[in-house]
Design an enzyme around this catalytic site. Sequence first.
Site, PDB file in Angstrom:
ATOM      1  N   LYS A   1     124.177  60.748 -17.214  1.00  0.00           N
ATOM      2  CA  LYS A   1     122.931  61.730 -17.012  1.00  0.00           C
ATOM      3  C   LYS A   1     123.500  63.277 -16.480  1.00  0.00           C
ATOM      4  O   LYS A   1     122.891  63.992 -16.960  1.00  0.00           O
ATOM      5  CB  LYS A   1     122.271  61.151 -15.553  1.00  0.00           C
ATOM      6  CG  LYS A   1     121.137  61.956 -15.083  1.00  0.00           C
ATOM      7  CD  LYS A   1     120.482  61.318 -13.874  1.00  0.00           C
ATOM      8  CE  LYS A   1     119.397  62.022 -13.540  1.00  0.00           C
ATOM      9  NZ  LYS A   1     118.633  61.372 -12.614  1.00  0.00           N
TER      10      LYS A   1
ATOM     11  N   ARG B   1     116.426  48.081  -7.847  1.00  0.00           N
ATOM     12  CA  ARG B   1     116.416  47.228  -8.740  1.00  0.00           C
ATOM     13  C   ARG B   1     116.408  48.280 -10.066  1.00  0.00           C
ATOM     14  O   ARG B   1     116.085  49.461  -9.811  1.00  0.00           O
ATOM     15  CB  ARG B   1     114.862  46.505  -9.163  1.00  0.00           C
ATOM     16  CG  ARG B   1     114.896  45.560  -8.085  1.00  0.00           C
ATOM     17  CD  ARG B   1     115.108  44.121  -8.510  1.00  0.00           C
ATOM     18  NE  ARG B   1     114.861  43.158  -7.448  1.00  0.00           N
ATOM     19  CZ  ARG B   1     115.471  41.826  -7.599  1.00  0.00           C
ATOM     20  NH1 ARG B   1     116.120  41.555  -8.788  1.00  0.00           N
ATOM     21  NH2 ARG B   1     115.299  40.960  -6.642  1.00  0.00           N
TER      22      ARG B   1
ATOM     23  N   ASP C   1     115.078  66.215 -14.886  1.00  0.00           N
ATOM     24  CA  ASP C   1     116.256  66.355 -14.254  1.00  0.00           C
ATOM     25  C   ASP C   1     115.960  67.476 -13.076  1.00  0.00           C
ATOM     26  O   ASP C   1     116.441  68.360 -13.094  1.00  0.00           O
ATOM     27  CB  ASP C   1     117.400  66.549 -15.038  1.00  0.00           C
ATOM     28  CG  ASP C   1     117.698  65.564 -16.039  1.00  0.00           C
ATOM     29  OD1 ASP C   1     117.774  64.316 -15.559  1.00  0.00           O
ATOM     30  OD2 ASP C   1     118.287  65.855 -17.082  1.00  0.00           O
TER      31      ASP C   1
END
Lengths: 512, 512
Positions: B306, B213, B274
């Site tokens: 990203k 999700r 990250d």
Amino acid sequence: MHAADPVRSPAPGTCLPVRRAGIDTYRQPVLYLRRGCVVCRAEGFAALTRVRVRCGGRDIVALLNVVTGDWLGEGEAALSDAAWQALDPAPGALAAFAHAEPPESTTVVRAKVFGARLVEADFTAVLEDVLASRLSDIELAAFVTACAGDRMDLDESVALTRAMISAGEQIDWGQGPVLDKHCVGGLPGNRTTPIVVSIVAALGHLIPKTSSRAITSPAGTADVMATMTKVDLDIGTLRRVVEREGGCLASGGSMRLSPADDLMIQVERPLDFDSDGQMAASIMSKKAAAGSTHVLIDIPVGSTAKVRTTSAADAIARRLAFVGEAVGLRVGIHVSDGRQPVGRGIGPALEAHDVLSVLRNAAGAPEDLRERSLDVAGAVLDLLPGTTPGSGRMHARDVLRSGAALAKFMAICEAQGGFHEPGSAPFTRPCPARLGGRVACINNRQLARVAKLAGAPHDAAAGVTCRLREGDRIEPGAPLFEVHAATRGELEYALEYALAHPDILVVAPDAP
Amino acid sequence: MHAADPVRSPAPGTCLPVRRAGIDTYRQPVLYLRRGCVVCRAEGFAALTRVRVRCGGRDIVALLNVVTGDWLGEGEAALSDAAWQALDPAPGALAAFAHAEPPESTTVVRAKVFGARLVEADFTAVLEDVLASRLSDIELAAFVTACAGDRMDLDESVALTRAMISAGEQIDWGQGPVLDKHCVGGLPGNRTTPIVVSIVAALGHLIPKTSSRAITSPAGTADVMATMTKVDLDIGTLRRVVEREGGCLASGGSMRLSPADDLMIQVERPLDFDSDGQMAASIMSKKAAAGSTHVLIDIPVGSTAKVRTTSAADAIARRLAFVGEAVGLRVGIHVSDGRQPVGRGIGPALEAHDVLSVLRNAAGAPEDLRERSLDVAGAVLDLLPGTTPGSGRMHARDVLRSGAALAKFMAICEAQGGFHEPGSAPFTRPCPARLGGRVACINNRQLARVAKLAGAPHDAAAGVTCRLREGDRIEPGAPLFEVHAATRGELEYALEYALAHPDILVVAPDAP
């Protein structure tokens, strides 16, 4: 239901009246909303969403807990004690809710995680967000971790110290030198501070000492002093005490000296990081903010003390001295024996009795506490400009012997609100030795744990008394130590732990 | 009130009956006790104390919140939803309370903070405590931070991946190759997965795809599929779907594949690290646990994606390949253009419409989504042993064109519980261009934010549609994009944000 200012307004219909949840979540503000309420649906909030809550002219960032029971209606919101205090809503006030953007200083946190060297402005940005509760405990834990180990160099320690000092109140005593002492990593019963302060002030020097309550130990100096006088002084009272007596023995808890440090410690403590860089900033920022000019650091070294080796003590000492001098402090280091407990009592009132018997020159006063207090007081006095090294201890011994230190202690207690004798616990029982022989070693940590299980420090008279030291002879069945407790239940509880841990005092049987 | 076993019993008198607090604190178990109650006094508990709660045969570690209101009595204790589920108390059960000792794996956390290299057993110890809720979020944040940046080498990534795989269920499909794909750092609208899975399964290969999700984005693949079929399948149903159709498009949320990863992500996400080492372990542990043998990784690169540079993409690719191969996976890397959104819709149902129009070979189907899907499907197929490089894309194009991919998609939906057309939002309104000119650049992050403010993903039909791409001409007043919402309020809210941020689509005026 719309807020007045259209630009600052979140989605229509997302305002709700707020009330107190009646829940203390410590410093983390928590917002409670009913599952499925209009705000949760409109904003897509779920448990642990960080929500910006606006009410009146104020706004805070709160963590969301979703209410699944029926103690909260869909048409209202509730706030934890910390959130309520920060927002201080008017009766019947409406609050508006929106997703909180990460605060600016998260970029600093990330930079440090990825290896950047930080400067004072970076630390200031983090501390400001910490003080405003904009950084979550998770972000703060990341920051503390990123600065731990050897990842903060000396210059960064200094920058963090400066940022911490600027973030709170600072006291200016208007004259110097202002003396202070600090012990790194307490030893059970090592309650030299009340004696040292009494000696130094009796000699006419300024030593406005504030101390902490116990955090993980069975007693802090403030807990011990609270068994004899008032310790929670406001800054005005503290000034009057020091102006009159030259010294004080107050709790530092209510001052806003380096308040960011207090908050960071809340995260550092559960992580139990012995991070030299942060410890140096923590200690030195408090001292500088308190207006000290000359600080003695006592570092007890022993295998069950916080600092375990002399080389670790040296590294800590070097950093403390560097950071202290950089923010204008004269720093002295005193490395001491941390192998076994000091005095007889462990626990607030029990330690107070030891302190009083030393100050009163009582016949059976604990020799080790007296000698350590004179060592530390002497080292503090030797920090003064123009002093002959070693002369401090002589002066210290004289004012202790003459009763001048006792008189000064009583005068300080009077000025703080009056002296009373520390109490005694109603229940005491010895923990007997199973075997006879000689005491080979004493586990400081486990002995402190017994005192805590007996109720120290929240029961001021609870704790442990132990007269044995390494090398002492003991007969089988004779007491290794005594447990003191306010209730029979706690007495049993502590003794049960002690019996289950026979190595608290290791007794080596005599050679056959 | 004493527990039966005297050794395990805490202090007498510290048992209380427990009830539900009706508060969802996500995964953190919380204990509520009334201020000043006998347990708080006897144990010295304060807000945020970590308390071991024992009830029936179970015990958990919970964080204490102290109740200052009168919704809880002094003679009872309340538990958050997570704590209640973990303890599962019998009606009227009594619980016992004691200070929680730090779990064993805190020594591993500290070792990593202080620079140690960890091995698989270390990671396993941490993950076991994470899964049992014995490590607090603060400790987990410290661990995640200590592993971030470049502080986890390739061997540690592999060890963490192995520990994660072992900590949960593993699926064995009994035959291979088992194909999979993963996209690192989504791009708004880049919904290639349903198309890729349909193509690959239509060609007779096994591709049991589970997706997540949305976490911080306006839609995840599972959200998109949920607008057309059932996605929350138990593992038995999932097996039957894959055995029948060769592929599935289910939600991974209800499987216990690498469950420790799910919990770690709860801490990593707010920190927004990250961290390549942890990302590699996270992705590869899920793939290996799901029984995949050949995995294609899609890495979109762009200034508002990203991954922002090709060199960053290369570093990620190298680590993913190393870790994947170490746990027995064949890994392919596909670096793609991540400068602008893909397809027209951003939001679950809007993206589902795009997916269907590509599968249906509709006249106006978004060309970029079709091409990217064919690229990815081709690269997945090229991973198969004995394939001529580049032939995958040709086969992919053929089954998409022929309608075989559409038929496979419908068959998968039927097997999962039946297909239905995705819905539409009742309220839509365009965001007009202020000036005419050419689209110079598109900010993916801000466009995604508008879609979220409009209600995506919790309102499945909400979101944004945008047909413009860099270089396209636009007249003043023409729509930059359309906002779709379930309520008029959310429509206004999203448009207000859009109007306040005129650089979501930067329009460069024509040269005079």
